[in-house]
Design a protein around this motif. Sequence first.
Motif, PDB file in Angstrom:
ATOM      1  N   HIS A  17       0.640  -1.165   0.021  1.00  0.00           N
ATOM      2  CA  HIS A  17       0.021   0.077  -0.072  1.00  0.00           C
ATOM      3  C   HIS A  17       0.912   1.366  -0.233  1.00  0.00           C
TER       4      HIS A  17
ATOM      5  N   ALA B  94       0.790   4.234  -2.774  1.00  0.00           N
ATOM      6  CA  ALA B  94       0.724   5.635  -2.430  1.00  0.00           C
ATOM      7  C   ALA B  94       1.846   6.443  -2.890  1.00  0.00           C
TER       8      ALA B  94
ATOM      9  N   GLN C 173       2.002  11.986   1.835  1.00  0.00           N
ATOM     10  CA  GLN C 173       1.543  10.788   2.012  1.00  0.00           C
ATOM     11  C   GLN C 173       1.887  10.274   3.237  1.00  0.00           C
TER      12      GLN C 173
ATOM     13  N   HIS D 165      -2.394   2.126   6.074  1.00  0.00           N
ATOM     14  CA  HIS D 165      -2.899   1.481   5.020  1.00  0.00           C
ATOM     15  C   HIS D 165      -3.531   0.200   5.125  1.00  0.00           C
TER      16      HIS D 165
END
Lengths: 69, 69
Positions: free
Chosen positions: A15, A19, A63, B15
Amino acid sequence: MENTTLNVQGMTCGHCEAAVTSALKELNGVSDVKVHLSEGKVDVSFDSSKVSIDQMKEAIEDQGYDVVA
Amino acid sequence: MENTTLNVQGMTCGHCEAAVTSALKELNGVSDVKVHLSEGKVDVSFDSSKVSIDQMKEAIEDQGYDVVA
């Protein structure tokens, strides 16, 4: 086209890789991104007339990851 | 309403926590989910007349994590 390698701390899983990759690819001027998860490195191919390394760092930091020198 | 704690391997970041949480909450009968990332544990409140623990395990495994006994 230029290439750089950014050192990014805190990426742990697929993930995170996704991202960071998509945040960079959304920048106009970034043509290719390759995340090396276990090494904490991100290779970027970019057009330096369109995008700066500072903009890439900011996109990654947005992020939730740290970019180190 | 019943409560259980599942042991989930491979969750490393926010996440992952979000992916597991939303996969469980999408199941009809699951009312609350709390992920403890550093411990690899997931507390679930659920209605056992609507959803089984096996269904929860499958939902987590579909996200790429292992549920251990």
